[in-house]
Scaffold this motif. Structure first.
Motif, PDB file in Angstrom:
ATOM      1  N   ARG A 110       0.860  -1.186   0.000  1.00  0.00           N
ATOM      2  CA  ARG A 110       0.000   0.000   0.000  1.00  0.00           C
ATOM      3  C   ARG A 110       0.894   1.233   0.000  1.00  0.00           C
ATOM      4  O   ARG A 110       2.058   1.154   0.390  1.00  0.00           O
ATOM      5  N   ALA A 111       0.322   2.356  -0.417  1.00  0.00           N
ATOM      6  CA  ALA A 111       1.154   3.547  -0.615  1.00  0.00           C
ATOM      7  C   ALA A 111       0.634   4.750   0.149  1.00  0.00           C
ATOM      8  O   ALA A 111      -0.574   4.995   0.214  1.00  0.00           O
ATOM      9  N   VAL A 112       1.578   5.501   0.721  1.00  0.00           N
ATOM     10  CA  VAL A 112       1.336   6.847   1.236  1.00  0.00           C
ATOM     11  C   VAL A 112       2.033   7.798   0.281  1.00  0.00           C
ATOM     12  O   VAL A 112       3.230   7.646   0.004  1.00  0.00           O
ATOM     13  N   LEU A 113       1.300   8.768  -0.252  1.00  0.00           N
ATOM     14  CA  LEU A 113       1.863   9.724  -1.197  1.00  0.00           C
ATOM     15  C   LEU A 113       2.398  10.927  -0.433  1.00  0.00           C
ATOM     16  O   LEU A 113       1.653  11.614   0.270  1.00  0.00           O
ATOM     17  N   ALA A 114       3.686  11.194  -0.577  1.00  0.00           N
ATOM     18  CA  ALA A 114       4.330  12.279   0.156  1.00  0.00           C
ATOM     19  C   ALA A 114       4.068  13.618  -0.512  1.00  0.00           C
ATOM     20  O   ALA A 114       4.193  13.758  -1.730  1.00  0.00           O
ATOM     21  N   HIS A 115       3.695  14.591   0.267  1.00  0.00           N
ATOM     22  CA  HIS A 115       3.474  16.002  -0.068  1.00  0.00           C
ATOM     23  C   HIS A 115       2.853  16.244  -1.452  1.00  0.00           C
ATOM     24  O   HIS A 115       3.447  16.928  -2.295  1.00  0.00           O
ATOM     25  N   PRO A 116       1.654  15.722  -1.730  1.00  0.00           N
ATOM     26  CA  PRO A 116       1.022  16.030  -3.023  1.00  0.00           C
ATOM     27  C   PRO A 116       0.732  17.513  -3.207  1.00  0.00           C
ATOM     28  O   PRO A 116       0.638  17.988  -4.342  1.00  0.00           O
ATOM     29  N   GLU A 117       0.595  18.247  -2.103  1.00  0.00           N
ATOM     30  CA  GLU A 117       0.285  19.674  -2.206  1.00  0.00           C
ATOM     31  C   GLU A 117       1.419  20.472  -2.853  1.00  0.00           C
ATOM     32  O   GLU A 117       1.213  21.588  -3.345  1.00  0.00           O
ATOM     33  N   ARG A 118       2.613  19.906  -2.903  1.00  0.00           N
ATOM     34  CA  ARG A 118       3.755  20.594  -3.505  1.00  0.00           C
ATOM     35  C   ARG A 118       3.967  20.199  -4.961  1.00  0.00           C
ATOM     36  O   ARG A 118       4.871  20.727  -5.627  1.00  0.00           O
ATOM     37  N   ALA A 135      10.875  17.101   7.932  1.00  0.00           N
ATOM     38  CA  ALA A 135      11.904  17.968   8.515  1.00  0.00           C
ATOM     39  C   ALA A 135      13.284  17.623   7.964  1.00  0.00           C
ATOM     40  O   ALA A 135      13.588  16.462   7.674  1.00  0.00           O
ATOM     41  N   HIS A 136      14.129  18.667   7.852  1.00  0.00           N
ATOM     42  CA  HIS A 136      15.492  18.487   7.359  1.00  0.00           C
ATOM     43  C   HIS A 136      16.548  18.986   8.332  1.00  0.00           C
ATOM     44  O   HIS A 136      17.728  18.673   8.162  1.00  0.00           O
ATOM     45  N   SER A 137      16.159  19.801   9.323  1.00  0.00           N
ATOM     46  CA  SER A 137      17.130  20.288  10.298  1.00  0.00           C
ATOM     47  C   SER A 137      16.382  20.816  11.511  1.00  0.00           C
ATOM     48  O   SER A 137      15.145  20.833  11.531  1.00  0.00           O
ATOM     49  N   ALA A 138      17.138  21.266  12.513  1.00  0.00           N
ATOM     50  CA  ALA A 138      16.506  21.809  13.713  1.00  0.00           C
ATOM     51  C   ALA A 138      15.975  23.209  13.494  1.00  0.00           C
ATOM     52  O   ALA A 138      15.115  23.676  14.252  1.00  0.00           O
ATOM     53  N   THR A 139      16.460  23.899  12.457  1.00  0.00           N
ATOM     54  CA  THR A 139      16.070  25.295  12.230  1.00  0.00           C
ATOM     55  C   THR A 139      15.425  25.499  10.869  1.00  0.00           C
ATOM     56  O   THR A 139      14.396  26.157  10.758  1.00  0.00           O
ATOM     57  N   ARG A 140      16.006  24.933   9.814  1.00  0.00           N
ATOM     58  CA  ARG A 140      15.419  25.033   8.474  1.00  0.00           C
ATOM     59  C   ARG A 140      14.509  23.825   8.262  1.00  0.00           C
ATOM     60  O   ARG A 140      14.965  22.713   8.194  1.00  0.00           O
ATOM     61  N   ARG A 141      13.214  24.082   8.217  1.00  0.00           N
ATOM     62  CA  ARG A 141      12.217  23.009   8.141  1.00  0.00           C
ATOM     63  C   ARG A 141      12.360  22.067   9.340  1.00  0.00           C
ATOM     64  O   ARG A 141      12.710  20.893   9.208  1.00  0.00           O
ATOM     65  N   PHE A 194       0.734  24.056   5.588  1.00  0.00           N
ATOM     66  CA  PHE A 194      -0.445  24.737   6.101  1.00  0.00           C
ATOM     67  C   PHE A 194      -0.114  26.097   6.697  1.00  0.00           C
ATOM     68  O   PHE A 194      -0.953  26.997   6.708  1.00  0.00           O
ATOM     69  N   THR A 195       1.080  26.238   7.205  1.00  0.00           N
ATOM     70  CA  THR A 195       1.436  27.488   7.876  1.00  0.00           C
ATOM     71  C   THR A 195       2.060  28.506   6.937  1.00  0.00           C
ATOM     72  O   THR A 195       2.460  29.586   7.372  1.00  0.00           O
ATOM     73  N   GLY A 196       2.161  28.181   5.642  1.00  0.00           N
ATOM     74  CA  GLY A 196       2.629  29.135   4.643  1.00  0.00           C
ATOM     75  C   GLY A 196       4.106  29.143   4.378  1.00  0.00           C
ATOM     76  O   GLY A 196       4.594  29.994   3.621  1.00  0.00           O
ATOM     77  N   ALA A 197       4.859  28.197   4.926  1.00  0.00           N
ATOM     78  CA  ALA A 197       6.312  28.203   4.750  1.00  0.00           C
ATOM     79  C   ALA A 197       6.729  27.924   3.309  1.00  0.00           C
ATOM     80  O   ALA A 197       7.830  28.306   2.899  1.00  0.00           O
ATOM     81  N   PHE A 198       5.877  27.270   2.531  1.00  0.00           N
ATOM     82  CA  PHE A 198       6.193  26.963   1.135  1.00  0.00           C
ATOM     83  C   PHE A 198       5.491  27.902   0.158  1.00  0.00           C
ATOM     84  O   PHE A 198       5.514  27.667  -1.046  1.00  0.00           O
ATOM     85  N   GLY A 199       4.841  28.923   0.674  1.00  0.00           N
ATOM     86  CA  GLY A 199       4.191  29.883  -0.200  1.00  0.00           C
ATOM     87  C   GLY A 199       2.681  29.730  -0.248  1.00  0.00           C
ATOM     88  O   GLY A 199       2.096  28.764   0.252  1.00  0.00           O
ATOM     89  N   LYS A 200       2.050  30.708  -0.887  1.00  0.00           N
ATOM     90  CA  LYS A 200       0.598  30.816  -0.894  1.00  0.00           C
ATOM     91  C   LYS A 200      -0.068  29.687  -1.671  1.00  0.00           C
ATOM     92  O   LYS A 200      -1.072  29.115  -1.228  1.00  0.00           O
ATOM     93  N   ILE A 201       0.484  29.335  -2.836  1.00  0.00           N
ATOM     94  CA  ILE A 201      -0.161  28.312  -3.668  1.00  0.00           C
ATOM     95  C   ILE A 201      -0.141  26.961  -2.968  1.00  0.00           C
ATOM     96  O   ILE A 201      -1.140  26.228  -2.955  1.00  0.00           O
ATOM     97  N   VAL A 202       1.007  26.611  -2.374  1.00  0.00           N
ATOM     98  CA  VAL A 202       1.101  25.340  -1.650  1.00  0.00           C
ATOM     99  C   VAL A 202       0.134  25.336  -0.470  1.00  0.00           C
ATOM    100  O   VAL A 202      -0.550  24.332  -0.218  1.00  0.00           O
ATOM    101  N   ALA A 203       0.047  26.449   0.246  1.00  0.00           N
ATOM    102  CA  ALA A 203      -0.872  26.526   1.384  1.00  0.00           C
ATOM    103  C   ALA A 203      -2.315  26.362   0.926  1.00  0.00           C
ATOM    104  O   ALA A 203      -3.094  25.623   1.551  1.00  0.00           O
TER     105      ALA A 203
END
Length: 283
Positions: free
Chosen positions: A131-139, A195-201, A167-176
């Motif tokens: 079975r599959a989980v699709l990662a970040h389709p909103e992007r 997440a990719h780091s403790a500060t960036r994402r 959801f919080t707008g970190a990737f821009g208006k269209i993604v949100a």
């Protein structure tokens, strides 16, 4: 909370470069209320780490977490690009499955172009026991342009994992807007940090839960299935039946009162200066 998509492992992809960065990420995750993370390094064309390397890094990270007294459980996994997934055999897919359960795979939606082979591939995976989980389709640009395309994939058994910061707008208006649209139409099933780091994402989920709940007009507790029971069911390897999350209940329709017999019809008051005609009671 359980985070099924992140890049916690050191030195394997575009996540932290070293163990210090990994431990910093882990501390942020625990402070956010995350108790379990599935480590999902990228599997990209030309850059496919062996399952044994991922497992060894998870073991090394577990030891470092224990030594640093960070109460975080971690599991193996991978974020698999579709071009890579199409070419993997069953044994490899099981090795890269989420928490090694042998069933659920995290497949990365491409950022550009619609994957024409994906609907058929989902059916093929089901026949093979996956079975599959699709990662970040909103992007994905294709989903941003035509969000209803996701309905067919969900109808074929896929779940959609939306990134918290979308959801919080970190990737821009269209993604949100796309993330909120998927949520409002019942097409967002799991919330993860990517997440990719403790500060960036950084690895946070709480702010996104509050944002989703506010827009859906529900309490954040109503959506916690996306970060608790839902991810747990996926990692257990069984069937997952998500509720209709984020979809406000339909408004109850109240029929207007019926006018009394002989009275004026609703919306059509008698003309000024002309009394209503009396009803004829006999012939």
């Amino acid at each position: 909370m359980i985070d099924i998509h992140n890049h916690l492992l050191p030195g394997i992809d575009d996540g932290p470069r070293d163990m210090d960065g990994t431990l910093a990420m882990a501390r942020v995750a625990v402070d956010e209320g995350i108790t379990r993370m599935v480590c999902t390094p990228h599997l990209l064309p030309g850059a496919v780490p062996e399952p044994a390397r991922i497992a060894a890094l998870v073991d090394e990270t577990r030891a470092a977490l224990a030594e640093a007294d960070i109460p975080l459980r971690i599991d193996t996994g991978a974020e698999i690009a579709l071009d890579v997934a199409f070419a993997l055999d069953d044994a490899a897919l099981r090795a890269y499955s989420l928490a090694g359960n042998g069933t659920w795979l995290l497949l990365e939606m491409p950022f550009e172009g619609w994957p024409l082979g994906l609907p058929a591939f989902l059916g093929d995976l089901e026949m093979r026991g996956f079975r599959a989980v699709l990662a970040h389709p909103e992007r994905a640009r294709s989903v941003q342009l035509q969000p209803d395309r996701v309905r067919d994939l969900v109808g074929r058994g896929a779940l959609c994992q939306v990134t918290a910061e979308a959801f919080t707008g970190a990737f821009g208006k269209i993604v949100a807007q796309t993330a909120r649209g998927l949520m409002g139409n019942g097409l967002a099933h799991v919330l993860a940090s990517d997440a990719h780091s403790a500060t960036r994402r950084p690895p946070g989920l709480r702010a996104a839960l509050d944002e989703c709940a506010g827009r859906a007009g529900v309490e954040p507790e109503t959506l916690r299935w996306m970060v608790t029971d839902g991810p747990r069911a996926i990692l257990d390897g069984g069937d997952v039946r998500p509720p209709r999350l984020g979809v406000p209940p339909p408004r109850e329709r109240v029929a207007p009162p019926r006018p009394a017999k002989g009275g004026p019809k609703p919306g059509r008051p008698p003309r000024p200066g002309r009394p209503p005609r009396p009803r004829q009671t006999s012939r």
